[in-house]
Design a protein around this motif. Structure first.
Motif, PDB file in Angstrom:
ATOM      1  N   LYS A  50       0.824  -1.221   0.000  1.00 31.83           N
ATOM      2  CA  LYS A  50       0.000   0.000   0.000  1.00 31.83           C
ATOM      3  C   LYS A  50       0.846   1.254   0.000  1.00 31.83           C
ATOM      4  CE  LYS A  50      -4.452  -1.498   1.384  1.00 31.83           C
ATOM      5  NZ  LYS A  50      -4.654  -2.607   2.323  1.00 31.83           N
ATOM      6  N   PRO A  58      -2.860   4.718 -11.086  1.00 32.22           N
ATOM      7  CA  PRO A  58      -3.626   3.468 -11.000  1.00 32.22           C
ATOM      8  C   PRO A  58      -3.783   2.762 -12.342  1.00 32.22           C
ATOM      9  CG  PRO A  58      -5.047   5.380 -10.610  1.00 32.22           C
ATOM     10  CD  PRO A  58      -3.638   5.886 -10.673  1.00 32.22           C
ATOM     11  N   ARG A  59      -3.723   3.498 -13.424  1.00 29.33           N
ATOM     12  CA  ARG A  59      -3.924   2.852 -14.717  1.00 29.33           C
ATOM     13  C   ARG A  59      -2.703   2.058 -15.181  1.00 29.33           C
ATOM     14  NH1 ARG A  59      -9.106   4.680 -15.845  1.00 29.33           N
ATOM     15  NH2 ARG A  59      -8.805   6.424 -14.455  1.00 29.33           N
ATOM     16  N   ALA A  65      -3.360 -10.303  -6.194  1.00 27.36           N
ATOM     17  CA  ALA A  65      -3.416 -11.190  -5.023  1.00 27.36           C
ATOM     18  C   ALA A  65      -4.349 -12.325  -5.372  1.00 27.36           C
ATOM     19  CB  ALA A  65      -3.917 -10.405  -3.807  1.00 27.36           C
ATOM     20  N   TRP A 165     -10.682  -9.267   9.241  1.00 22.76           N
ATOM     21  CA  TRP A 165     -10.693 -10.186   8.092  1.00 22.76           C
ATOM     22  C   TRP A 165      -9.408 -10.991   8.009  1.00 22.76           C
ATOM     23  CZ3 TRP A 165      -6.823  -9.601   4.550  1.00 22.76           C
ATOM     24  CH2 TRP A 165      -6.161  -8.360   4.530  1.00 22.76           C
TER      25      TRP A 165
ATOM     26  N   THR B  53     -10.491   1.284   0.331  1.00 24.40           N
ATOM     27  CA  THR B  53      -9.888  -0.043   0.244  1.00 24.40           C
ATOM     28  C   THR B  53      -8.739  -0.257   1.229  1.00 24.40           C
ATOM     29  OG1 THR B  53      -8.407   0.741  -1.488  1.00 24.40           O
ATOM     30  CG2 THR B  53     -10.467  -0.254  -2.204  1.00 24.40           C
ATOM     31  N   SER B  57      -9.818  -6.665   2.580  1.00 27.40           N
ATOM     32  CA  SER B  57      -9.042  -7.842   2.204  1.00 27.40           C
ATOM     33  C   SER B  57      -8.651  -7.774   0.730  1.00 27.40           C
ATOM     34  CB  SER B  57      -9.894  -9.088   2.448  1.00 27.40           C
ATOM     35  OG  SER B  57      -9.359 -10.171   1.730  1.00 27.40           O
ATOM     36  N   PRO B  58      -7.356  -7.754   0.434  1.00 25.76           N
ATOM     37  CA  PRO B  58      -6.955  -7.594  -0.976  1.00 25.76           C
ATOM     38  C   PRO B  58      -7.427  -8.722  -1.884  1.00 25.76           C
ATOM     39  CG  PRO B  58      -5.036  -8.027   0.432  1.00 25.76           C
ATOM     40  CD  PRO B  58      -6.210  -7.831   1.335  1.00 25.76           C
ATOM     41  N   ARG B  59      -7.629  -9.898  -1.333  1.00 26.23           N
ATOM     42  CA  ARG B  59      -8.014 -11.014  -2.186  1.00 26.23           C
ATOM     43  C   ARG B  59      -9.503 -10.954  -2.584  1.00 26.23           C
ATOM     44  NH1 ARG B  59      -3.185 -13.865  -2.288  1.00 26.23           N
ATOM     45  NH2 ARG B  59      -2.516 -12.856  -0.392  1.00 26.23           N
ATOM     46  N   ARG B  62     -11.251  -5.562  -5.611  1.00 23.70           N
ATOM     47  CA  ARG B  62     -10.525  -5.204  -6.821  1.00 23.70           C
ATOM     48  C   ARG B  62     -10.842  -3.777  -7.234  1.00 23.70           C
ATOM     49  NH1 ARG B  62     -12.362  -8.491 -11.147  1.00 23.70           N
ATOM     50  NH2 ARG B  62     -13.748  -9.481  -9.632  1.00 23.70           N
ATOM     51  N   ALA B  65      -9.269   0.157 -13.123  1.00 25.67           N
ATOM     52  CA  ALA B  65      -9.095   1.444 -13.801  1.00 25.67           C
ATOM     53  C   ALA B  65      -8.647   1.130 -15.220  1.00 25.67           C
ATOM     54  CB  ALA B  65      -8.047   2.289 -13.065  1.00 25.67           C
ATOM     55  N   HIS B  85     -14.802  -7.762 -15.579  1.00 29.67           N
ATOM     56  CA  HIS B  85     -14.325  -7.344 -14.255  1.00 29.67           C
ATOM     57  C   HIS B  85     -15.430  -7.306 -13.205  1.00 29.67           C
ATOM     58  CE1 HIS B  85     -10.377  -6.300 -15.817  1.00 29.67           C
ATOM     59  NE2 HIS B  85     -10.982  -5.797 -16.855  1.00 29.67           N
ATOM     60  N   LEU B  86     -16.619  -7.724 -13.563  1.00 24.51           N
ATOM     61  CA  LEU B  86     -17.724  -7.687 -12.593  1.00 24.51           C
ATOM     62  C   LEU B  86     -17.451  -8.629 -11.425  1.00 24.51           C
ATOM     63  CD1 LEU B  86     -20.738  -7.638 -15.081  1.00 24.51           C
ATOM     64  CD2 LEU B  86     -19.860  -5.726 -13.732  1.00 24.51           C
ATOM     65  N   PRO B  87     -18.010  -8.315 -10.249  1.00 20.71           N
ATOM     66  CA  PRO B  87     -17.723  -9.127  -9.067  1.00 20.71           C
ATOM     67  C   PRO B  87     -18.379 -10.494  -9.091  1.00 20.71           C
ATOM     68  CG  PRO B  87     -19.335  -7.417  -8.546  1.00 20.71           C
ATOM     69  CD  PRO B  87     -18.859  -7.141  -9.945  1.00 20.71           C
ATOM     70  N   GLU B  91     -17.100 -10.680  -3.567  1.00 17.88           N
ATOM     71  CA  GLU B  91     -16.150  -9.675  -4.056  1.00 17.88           C
ATOM     72  C   GLU B  91     -16.705  -8.249  -4.024  1.00 17.88           C
ATOM     73  OE1 GLU B  91     -13.569 -12.439  -7.170  1.00 17.88           O
ATOM     74  OE2 GLU B  91     -14.883 -10.878  -7.952  1.00 17.88           O
TER      75      GLU B  91
ATOM     76  N   GLN C  80     -22.246 -13.393 -18.063  1.00 13.84           N
ATOM     77  CA  GLN C  80     -20.842 -12.963 -18.041  1.00 13.84           C
ATOM     78  C   GLN C  80     -19.892 -13.894 -18.795  1.00 13.84           C
ATOM     79  OE1 GLN C  80     -19.693 -11.294 -14.366  1.00 13.84           O
ATOM     80  NE2 GLN C  80     -17.499 -11.519 -14.675  1.00 13.84           N
TER      81      GLN C  80
END
Lengths: 254, 254, 254, 254
Positions: A50, A58-59, A65, A165, B53, B57-59, B62, B65, B85-87, B91, C80
């Protein structure tokens, strides 16, 4: 004795400015960088990543992960699911855990066979060497903490409402298997430390100095315009390239 | 008068704890959430997303961008490159700019045809309604800043070494096209504000109150265990659902 | 009385030449076509698709036959996993079974809930209409066979060494559920027959006439240079657009 | 003297039955196979692949014919775009042209640099060896035709209405660069013929014997239940493993 918060923030900001300079250079030249973060549970991977990405574009920056592999992925070539996340021109990709899972949690917890483990070591160096020769700068970083520090952090988690978490039944296993993880780490270093993708170890009991020195360590190995060479020189007692002698002399957590 | 730093940090932390509670609930129940961030250049999308964010939890989180579409992508169904990229279950996905590009930068800068623009509005509501009915909670947020504030931020960028990557020749165009962007924003609200994916507007001239109220606004629309309802009630002068009357009464930047 | 083999081959070749002309036109103009093949088990989808693609350019033609969805895919928006296979400019995509699985095997065999089934019909027409308006020509084809023919083919499979892979325990279920599949087919037609993606039904008890007329039917709905209009006119007793009256008058297998 | 059509069809059918047996075995055991087809333009790759896949299960068989790489793909690791198409358990994947493009058309036509060409040979053997050790059976096949045959086929194309899409301005270049392609082929064999992914060469001037012997050659190297060993023994004058002596003795097209 830990660094005071003001000094830390000041230094962090200066190093983040260097990272921005570096990324600008990287994008301009269409370079590619891949940074792998490994380390035991609670060693500080999330927080370090981070700080590195806080002010990057960001792009052009991706943090990857990956979760548990699906059944289909388990049947594929081991590196396959990682390959689709490799950087293209101008991109910085950071892996929060990586293919080295096989040499760590998977072998320790019995999620892979001994044959798969051996095969991993037959492949990983050549695989990283290919990436390296194809123009991806690969930097592999291991955050090393002591057993006391891990126990303390895992205790602290339980009551930290921001880390709920992270608390999981696996925590206890990480502590129980402390020695197995040490052994796996040492074997990983011995067998995958190479010229084109050397292991960098970071003493991470102190989060602030660890984070600052990870950024320094990364930047010191990169070339970019207007680099502040003094600023980015890491403390060699905190961030250092792996050496076989360290397996014996206390440089790594026992 | 801006909030003092200590109060801000204290509140931010409390809200981040709520976000952690929410994510725990989301993961446990296999829910899906998609938050879209829109707003002019320099309106604070990057910074807001980072605060949201920071402790998730990074996993299971998401941030997406997307860059400029490739030629192949340009020839595909407009929503196609976003769909991947939809959850999935558990997620949280945050889009830093989204399909609403078509209703903003693309139409203002002439990157799409009038026909494509019209078609977008024929599709977007139905598309979001499908996602919504399929169990994705869609939250669309617009960060609104004044012309003065944008000018100030773009000036500040030029000398801020941490924001060098944000400085681009496009900045000047954003300022020149201020009114076109206002008009495009208003049309976007009028044509895509729906019950299942309402537009939330955030007064973002003050970054601190904007960030706190975005988090509050998101959480106030979610249900999760142990919610601190008082804490997450947004200031209705800062975070509010779009209403047609706002096009006239000064609630939106002119 | 079935067509003799020589006539069939001669006609097939002439129609394949028309398909080649069509694809040339499609590629030149950057058009996109998507053809969906549905029909009961053993109705002839594989063989029909093979005749269509036999002489098309492999780099611009894709046949998509998705397997069982993974757990992750099951939790995603229903469409999807299909969206990523949609055609880009110049591409011809053929789906061997499609999203209509939900309206057929899934509802009959209990692989989806009644709610998911209803939701499917709420979405599918709008979804196809989006594709259509975005420039994808969508053609949905149902190969209709009689119960006797299905039974005969499934028997024949068992001893045909080229079709061993088609023999499965599900075959028996297809026969047992004959009426459920008929009912599901009728509902599918009633609820998803639209102007922009009409259902075309093909009497497929005779493979040769079915294949020839599918190609004719497809081509008759496309425009391309040097079209041989007489050649591509399908036999309206073999290939015809669905009409509600057909549910009663014996045009569909009971 | 070419084989009569009836004998050809009879043998083809018998061999396709063997392929079906093989696939059944492959699926049952969760094995993975990858077959790479290389050869000059018009050497018969498309037609051969179609005969192999004609009766295989479409859900477990994929033919991959990648187009020109996008700019993004060009900047990636060379093998990256191929990796996502590798087979998972139970899958048969056939590449119609493959990563060997670099050693053929790319170097001949100047689409890659000499450095990239050299790097390719540094990587390809190790890459294939990884796939092989990870359980993918890799079979690389080169369809070899004479200069006369190529010229004849390219002439024939021009008037064959089924092959219009194959006619391109590049055809002329293929003929002009005949010797360059021969040289590139020889170097490719010399540098990438290995134990785990040997090159198989097929004399392809006669399409029928070429197709039959490709199938025989593939099957003869596979193990599966109920194999008809006599049937699948290829004619060693048509299908043979590459040997350096062949560069001199006329076994390859000059």
């Amino acid at each position: 004795m830990t660094m005071d918060s003001k000094t830390y923030k000041h230094l962090l900001r200066k190093l983040q400015i260097e990272l921005v300079k570096y990324q600008k250079h990287l994008i301009k030249h269409g370079n590619k960088i891949l940074i792998l973060f490994e380390g035991r549970d609670s060693s500080g991977k999330d927080g370090t990543i981070k700080r590195i990405t806080a002010h990057l574009s960001p792009r052009e920056t991706r943090v990857v992960a990956l979760g548990v592999p699906s059944d289909r992925e388990k049947s594929e070539w081991y590196f396959q699911r990682y390959v689709s996340h490799l950087p293209a021109a101008g991109e910085s990709v950071l892996f929060n855990r990586s293919w080295y899972n096989r040499a760590g949690v998977e072998i320790v917890m019995g999620f892979c066979t001994q044959d798969e483990y051996e095969e991993f070591f037959l492949e990983v160096n050549e695989f990283e060497s290919m990436l390296s020769r194809s123009g991806v700068q690969v930097i592999t970083i291991y955050l090393d903490i002591s057993q006391d520090e891990q126990t303390k952090r895992m205790e602290a988690r339980k009551t930290d409402p921001l880390k709920q978490w992270k608390v999981s039944p696996v925590d206890k296993l990480a502590i129980q298997h402390w020695e197995d993880y040490s052994r796996a780490r040492n074997i990983m270093f011995e067998r995958s430390h190479t010229e084109f993708a050397p292991w960098y170890v970071v003493h991470s009991n102190d989060k602030k100095t660890a984070r600052l020195n990870v950024i320094r360590g990364i930047l010191s190995h990169l070339s970019y315009a207007h680099k502040d060479a003094d600023l980015v020189a890491p403390d060699p007692k905190v961030f250092f390239s792996y050496d076989p002698s360290y397996l014996k002399n206390g440089m790594l957590a026992p």
